[in-house]
Structure formats: C-alpha cells, structure tokens
Design an enzyme around this catalytic site. Structure first.
Site, PDB file in Angstrom:
ATOM      1  N   GLU A  49     -20.979  16.162  -3.952  1.00  0.00           N
ATOM      2  CA  GLU A  49     -22.362  16.620  -3.724  1.00  0.00           C
ATOM      3  C   GLU A  49     -23.350  15.826  -4.581  1.00  0.00           C
ATOM      4  OE1 GLU A  49     -23.526  20.604  -5.204  1.00  0.00           O
ATOM      5  OE2 GLU A  49     -21.584  20.671  -6.226  1.00  0.00           O
ATOM      6  N   CYS A  73       0.802  -1.238   0.000  1.00  0.00           N
ATOM      7  CA  CYS A  73       0.000   0.000   0.000  1.00  0.00           C
ATOM      8  C   CYS A  73       0.831   1.283   0.000  1.00  0.00           C
ATOM      9  CB  CYS A  73      -0.900   0.071   1.229  1.00  0.00           C
ATOM     10  SG  CYS A  73      -1.293  -1.474   2.031  1.00  0.00           S
TER      11      CYS A  73
HETATM   12  C1  LIG Z   1       1.357  -4.220  -4.255  1.00  0.00           C
HETATM   13  C2  LIG Z   1       0.347  -4.288  -3.159  1.00  0.00           C
HETATM   14  C3  LIG Z   1      -0.463  -3.208  -2.923  1.00  0.00           C
HETATM   15  C4  LIG Z   1      -1.402  -3.250  -1.896  1.00  0.00           C
HETATM   16  N1  LIG Z   1      -2.201  -2.160  -1.697  1.00  0.00           N
HETATM   17  C5  LIG Z   1      -3.095  -2.149  -0.685  1.00  0.00           C
HETATM   18  C6  LIG Z   1      -3.899  -1.008  -0.431  1.00  0.00           C
HETATM   19  O1  LIG Z   1      -3.820  -0.001  -1.126  1.00  0.00           O
HETATM   20  N2  LIG Z   1      -4.755  -1.051   0.615  1.00  0.00           N
HETATM   21  C7  LIG Z   1      -4.874  -2.159   1.417  1.00  0.00           C
HETATM   22  O2  LIG Z   1      -5.654  -2.139   2.370  1.00  0.00           O
HETATM   23  N3  LIG Z   1      -4.123  -3.275   1.183  1.00  0.00           N
HETATM   24  C8  LIG Z   1      -3.256  -3.288   0.153  1.00  0.00           C
HETATM   25  N4  LIG Z   1      -2.472  -4.402  -0.063  1.00  0.00           N
HETATM   26  C9  LIG Z   1      -2.702  -5.607   0.766  1.00  0.00           C
HETATM   27  C10 LIG Z   1      -2.005  -5.470   2.126  1.00  0.00           C
HETATM   28  O3  LIG Z   1      -0.643  -5.212   1.941  1.00  0.00           O
HETATM   29  C11 LIG Z   1      -2.218  -6.758   2.912  1.00  0.00           C
HETATM   30  O4  LIG Z   1      -3.587  -7.047   2.988  1.00  0.00           O
HETATM   31  C12 LIG Z   1      -1.655  -6.644   4.329  1.00  0.00           C
HETATM   32  O5  LIG Z   1      -0.297  -6.311   4.331  1.00  0.00           O
HETATM   33  C13 LIG Z   1      -1.883  -7.961   5.070  1.00  0.00           C
HETATM   34  O6  LIG Z   1      -1.311  -7.895   6.347  1.00  0.00           O
HETATM   35  P1  LIG Z   1      -0.848  -9.231   7.077  1.00  0.00           P
HETATM   36  O7  LIG Z   1      -0.542  -8.824   8.477  1.00  0.00           O
HETATM   37  O8  LIG Z   1      -1.828 -10.285   6.854  1.00  0.00           O
HETATM   38  O9  LIG Z   1       0.461  -9.697   6.325  1.00  0.00           O
HETATM   39  P2  LIG Z   1       1.778  -8.947   5.886  1.00  0.00           P
HETATM   40  O10 LIG Z   1       1.661  -7.466   6.025  1.00  0.00           O
HETATM   41  O11 LIG Z   1       2.108  -9.482   4.558  1.00  0.00           O
HETATM   42  O12 LIG Z   1       2.867  -9.418   6.950  1.00  0.00           O
HETATM   43  C14 LIG Z   1       3.298 -10.731   7.018  1.00  0.00           C
HETATM   44  C15 LIG Z   1       4.732 -10.731   7.499  1.00  0.00           C
HETATM   45  O13 LIG Z   1       5.074 -12.053   7.903  1.00  0.00           O
HETATM   46  C16 LIG Z   1       6.434 -12.273   7.575  1.00  0.00           C
HETATM   47  N5  LIG Z   1       6.647 -13.723   7.569  1.00  0.00           N
HETATM   48  C17 LIG Z   1       6.092 -14.648   6.744  1.00  0.00           C
HETATM   49  N6  LIG Z   1       6.436 -15.888   7.120  1.00  0.00           N
HETATM   50  C18 LIG Z   1       7.225 -15.751   8.215  1.00  0.00           C
HETATM   51  C19 LIG Z   1       7.899 -16.682   9.058  1.00  0.00           C
HETATM   52  N7  LIG Z   1       7.803 -18.003   8.887  1.00  0.00           N
HETATM   53  N8  LIG Z   1       8.642 -16.203  10.088  1.00  0.00           N
HETATM   54  C20 LIG Z   1       8.745 -14.860  10.288  1.00  0.00           C
HETATM   55  N9  LIG Z   1       8.135 -13.946   9.514  1.00  0.00           N
HETATM   56  C21 LIG Z   1       7.372 -14.392   8.507  1.00  0.00           C
HETATM   57  C22 LIG Z   1       6.573 -11.617   6.220  1.00  0.00           C
HETATM   58  O14 LIG Z   1       7.925 -11.337   5.920  1.00  0.00           O
HETATM   59  C23 LIG Z   1       5.725 -10.354   6.420  1.00  0.00           C
HETATM   60  O15 LIG Z   1       6.519  -9.273   6.871  1.00  0.00           O
HETATM   61  C24 LIG Z   1      -1.516  -4.391  -1.086  1.00  0.00           C
HETATM   62  C25 LIG Z   1      -0.693  -5.509  -1.313  1.00  0.00           C
HETATM   63  C26 LIG Z   1       0.238  -5.449  -2.335  1.00  0.00           C
HETATM   64  C27 LIG Z   1       1.123  -6.636  -2.571  1.00  0.00           C
END
Ligand SMILES: Cc1cc2nc3c(=O)[nH]c(=O)nc-3n(C[C@H](O)[C@H](O)[C@H](O)COP(=O)(O)OP(=O)(O)OC[C@H]3O[C@@H](n4cnc5c(N)ncnc54)[C@H](O)[C@@H]3O)c2cc1C
Length: 455
Positions: free
Chosen positions: A444, A48
């Site tokens: 509006e 995002c």
């Molecule tokens: C290009 C793009 C644009 C987006 N734009 C938007 C937007 O405009 N608005 C919006 O609301 N959402 C957007 N999203 C979606 C949003 O980023 C996700 O919905 C959100 O980040 C999900 O959060 P999460 O906590 O589930 O996972 P994440 O934020 O993905 O966090 C998961 C974390 O777990 C870590 N991890 C994974 N496995 C392990 C492990 N075994 N051990 C330790 N760490 C681990 C990863 O490295 C990561 O840092 C976008 C996504 C992308 C790819």
C-alpha cells in the site's frame, strides 16, 4: 520431395528453444529439436527453479525465529541438506519430464545429443552422425558459467551448475562475484548455516541496479552475517592437504573454505557450434548478433535467449522464441520489446525492479521527481526482527509518467510483477495516487507516497 528434412531445427531445449519449437509446430511446421544435456535448459535444470526452491528452504530459518514472537514455541530446528538437495532434484526431474511431454505432445521430433551447424541449412548430430537439412535453424543454446578472469587453481572452484549437487553442506563457503546469482547463493547458504564470505572485485554489489537498492542490500547482507570483501580480487586458489580451498587475495588475508562458488558471469554458448563457418556474425563475448526479429547475419539462421546476450532472463527467452515462431510460421509478425522487463533478485531481503534506475533516468535527460519510503514491516514489529522495506518511485516531472519502481524487501518480486503491468501501460504518478490502498499491506505504501524527495 522437399529439399529439406524439416522446416525448423532448434538447437537447445531450454526456455526459448522449447517455446519456439512448440509454437512453430502448432503452426504446422515440421520441427526437430536437439538437446545435449537435460530437456528444460538452464532455468529448469540448474537455474531459476532449483534456485528458488533453495531460497524457500533458506527462509524457514527466520520463520522459526519469528514464530517465537507470536507465541509459538519451536523446538531448536535442524536442517538436513541431503533431504533438500534430493527433493529439489526430484522436482527438477518431474519438470524436465513435463517439458519432454510438451514437446512430444506438440509432435516435435527430439534428438538427445549435441547438434552442430555445418552451413546455412545443414546440421550434424555429434553422436549419431545424423545430418539434417533444415529450411530454418534456431540457435537457442543459452549460456555457460565463466570464471572471469581465469586464475591459477580456478578448477578448484565450482559453478552454479554444481552447487545444486553438493555431497554435503560445507562449514564455510566463499562466493566469488557480485551479480544476482552470486548474491542469491550467498544469501541462501548463510541461512542454511554456512559461514559465507562474498568476494567481489567491484566496490559495490549488483552493478546496473539502482544505487539506493544496491547499498541497502549490501548492508542487509552484511547484517545477515555474510562477510563482504569488496574491491578485492583472487590471485590464485590453492588446495590444502585437508581438502580445504585457500583463496589468495590481492588485498587482505587469504580466505579458507570447503567450497568456492565462482559466479563471476555467464557467456553465450557459441563455442564450437560451427556458426562462424556458416557465416553467422558473433559479438565481442561470443553472442549471436541479431536484429529485432532475432534474425542473424545469415537469413536462414535465427537465435533467441541468452545466446544473444540481450536480456538474459527466462521470460525474455520464452517471449523471443514465441515471437520468432509466430512471425516465421504463423503469419503473425511481432517482436519482443526489451524495454520494461521486470526482474527480481531472490536474496533475503529480495529485490523487485522495473524500468529505469535513478542514474539511467538522469543520464537520459529526464527531470525527475523521486519518492522514497523506508519502513518497518508490520510482521517485524512483533517478531522483533530488524528489517526494513525500501521503495522508490521515479517519476518524469514533465509528463508525470512512472519511469521506474524499485523495491527491496519481503515479497518484492511478487509485488513488482503487478506493478509492472501498470508501468507497462504507461501509468502516471496520479494513477498511483488515485489507487485506493489495500490495508494493512506493505504494497500500500506504493500508492500513499505524497512528498517528493527534496533536491
Ligand atoms: C543459477 C541461475 C539462476 C537463474 N535465475 C533466474 C531467475 O530467477 N529468473 C530468470 O528469469 N532467469 C534466471 N536465470 C537465467 C535463465 O536460466 C536463462 O535466462 C534462461 O534459461 C535462458 O534460456 P535459453 O533458452 O536462452 O537457454 P537455456 O535455458 O540455457 O537452454 C539452452 C539449452 O541448449 C542446450 N545446448 C547448448 N548447446 C547445444 C548443442 N550444441 N546441441 C544441443 N543442445 C545444446 C543446453 O544444454 C541447454 O539445455 C538463472 C540462471 C542461472 C544460471
């Protein structure tokens, strides 16, 4: 001494995991969090935030052009990719630092390595080999970009993870996919001066969005100069001697581009985590199956965010994480309501939407009154830009309740966030009608639509 090292072990310091860790710690729980990449997760590091900064950058192209109609003489603008790329990278680093500070301030122990589940209460850290016994485990590992279906030469493409770090701006880019991530990047790069082709296997873009919005956005993207190849798939990618990628398509001629961005979908990040050995039930695409309290099939293991493949958006992951922590550690049980999640697509023009689409409302058996408006925004009258804003209200004819609001046009995301409050409160069309218009504004129009669409 307790049989557990921590009350809560969170895997993944992204949107959902970070929120859950901080709130649980605030409730007095002993919390540890593991992150294998950068603290902040997808949204902050490669989603995002950097994406929206790119969107801002891309929109200056039109601002410069529009300024002329208002009397400004603007020297021919030029764009420097490394300046944008590095500024965005610096901002991401700053935000990641704030996330870290937030965790440290909340007294959450941080482990910067991959965590693996070894049982209902046990984990192992992959690098250090440290083992931890946790009373509760929260899996918040997010998702990863998938090339779906895989094709020969697929490794020649890049995903949205890499697009933020391109060494130089390509002359041509092929974007594969028809979802919001594909469209947003196609829209950004075309405005930065790249010749973009968007290839998608479906007949139209943005499956799941309202049909009128889909069609109007498709036309607007074509008008903006994006070459659309719909109803088309790639058989294979080939590397030409000069480094150019050639996409051989099932229909139509090959497409040459310096960069092929594959944005065909994301998968829940559960591969190799050890969940199956702990007895956690996974769904068809590898998502963790959870109930409304984000509990998995194993009582001590919960999951929030994209890894559960419910509504894959940051505010949803955050809300799920917060509800989980309040419920388990704060004595305040509640759960996230996944209905009525407002969302935006930051293409230009952008989409803002909340509630049901016309097809969904129809399928749910509602008798509908549909209000529509398409108009030229005031700014475009003088700038001369061929641009229209489209708004659609879906009203339950029986109760007068607003079932869905869909907007395509400038600031649609900002507008829909405010509209979503009213819709969440159960606003009726009569409530919209008695709201006094704010003039002159585009929004509006939402409170001045009087005549329902015929038929
Ligand atoms: C290009 C793009 C644009 C987006 N734009 C938007 C937007 O405009 N608005 C919006 O609301 N959402 C957007 N999203 C979606 C949003 O980023 C996700 O919905 C959100 O980040 C999900 O959060 P999460 O906590 O589930 O996972 P994440 O934020 O993905 O966090 C998961 C974390 O777990 C870590 N991890 C994974 N496995 C392990 C492990 N075994 N051990 C330790 N760490 C681990 C990863 O490295 C990561 O840092 C976008 C996504 C992308 C790819």
């Amino acid at each position: 001494m307790s049989e557990f090292d921590v009350d809560l072990f969170v895997i993944g310091a992204g949107s959902g995991g970070t929120r859950a860790a901080r709130i649980a710690s605030g409730h007095g729980a002993k919390v540890m969090i593991a992150e294998e990449d950068r603290i902040g997760g997808t949204c902050v590091i490669r989603g995002c935030v950097p994406k929206k900064l790119f969107v801002y950058a891309s929109r200056f192209a039109e601002d410069f052009e529009d300024a002329a109609g208002f009397g400004w003489s603007v020297p021919k603008p030029s764009f420097d990719w490394p300046t944008l790329r590095d500024a965005v990278a610096n901002e991401v680093t700053r935000l990641s630092g704030l996330y870290r500070k937030g965790l440290e301030g909340a007294k959450v122990a941080i482990r910067e390595e991959r965590a693996l589940v070894e049982g209902p209460h046990s984990l192992r850290l992959a690098k250090s080999g440290e083992t931890i016994r946790a009373r509760h485990i929260l899996v918040a590992t997010g998702g990863y970009p998938a090339f779906d279906p895989p094709i020969p030469g697929g490794e020649l493409g890049i995903s949205s993870n890499e697009v933020f770090h391109l060494p130089s701006l390509p002359k041509r880019m092929l974007v594969v996919g028809g979802g919001y991530i594909a469209l947003e990047f196609a829209s950004v790069f075309t405005r930065l001066g790249v010749a973009v082709t968007l290839l998608h296997r479906g007949d139209n873009i943005l499956r799941g969005f309202d049909e009128d919005i889909r069609t109007r956005l498709r036309d607007a993207l074509a008008h903006a100069g994006i070459t659309l190849r719909l109803g088309c798939t790639i058989d294979r990618l080939e590397l030409l001697p000069d480094g150019v990628r050639r996409a051989h398509c099932a229909k139509g001629g090959p497409i040459d581009a310096e960069v092929v961005l594959v944005a065909t979908g994301r998968r829940p990040n559960t591969v190799g985590l050890g969940l199956e050995t702990a007895g956690v039930k996974l769904g068809p695409v590898g998502e963790i199956m959870v109930d409304e309290n984000s509990a998995s099939s194993v009582p001590s293991i919960h999951a929030v965010g994209d890894v559960t493949n419910r509504v894959n958006l940051t505010p949803v992951a955050i809300r799920e994480g917060h509800a989980f922590a309040d419920t388990l550690f704060g004595g305040k049980p509640w759960h996230m309501d996944h209905n009525l999640v407002a969302s935006a697509v930051f293409t230009t023009p952008e989409i803002g939407t909340v509630g049901l689409t016309e097809n969904q409302a129809f399928a749910a058996g509602y008798e509908l009154r549909v209000f529509e408006s398409a108009f030229r925004p005031m700014k475009a009258t003088i700038s001369g830009r061929q641009e229209r804003i489209y708004m659609k209200l879906l009203v339950d004819a029986k109760t007068d309740r607003m079932l869905g609001v869909h907007i395509l046009g400038h600031d649609a995301g900002e507008i829909i966030q405010a509209v979503a409050i009213a819709v969440t409160m159960g606003a009726t069309k009569a409530d919209f009608d008695r709201t006094i218009a704010l003039h002159p504004s585009a929004a509006e129009e939402l409170v001045t639509m009087r005549t329902a669409r015929a038929g």
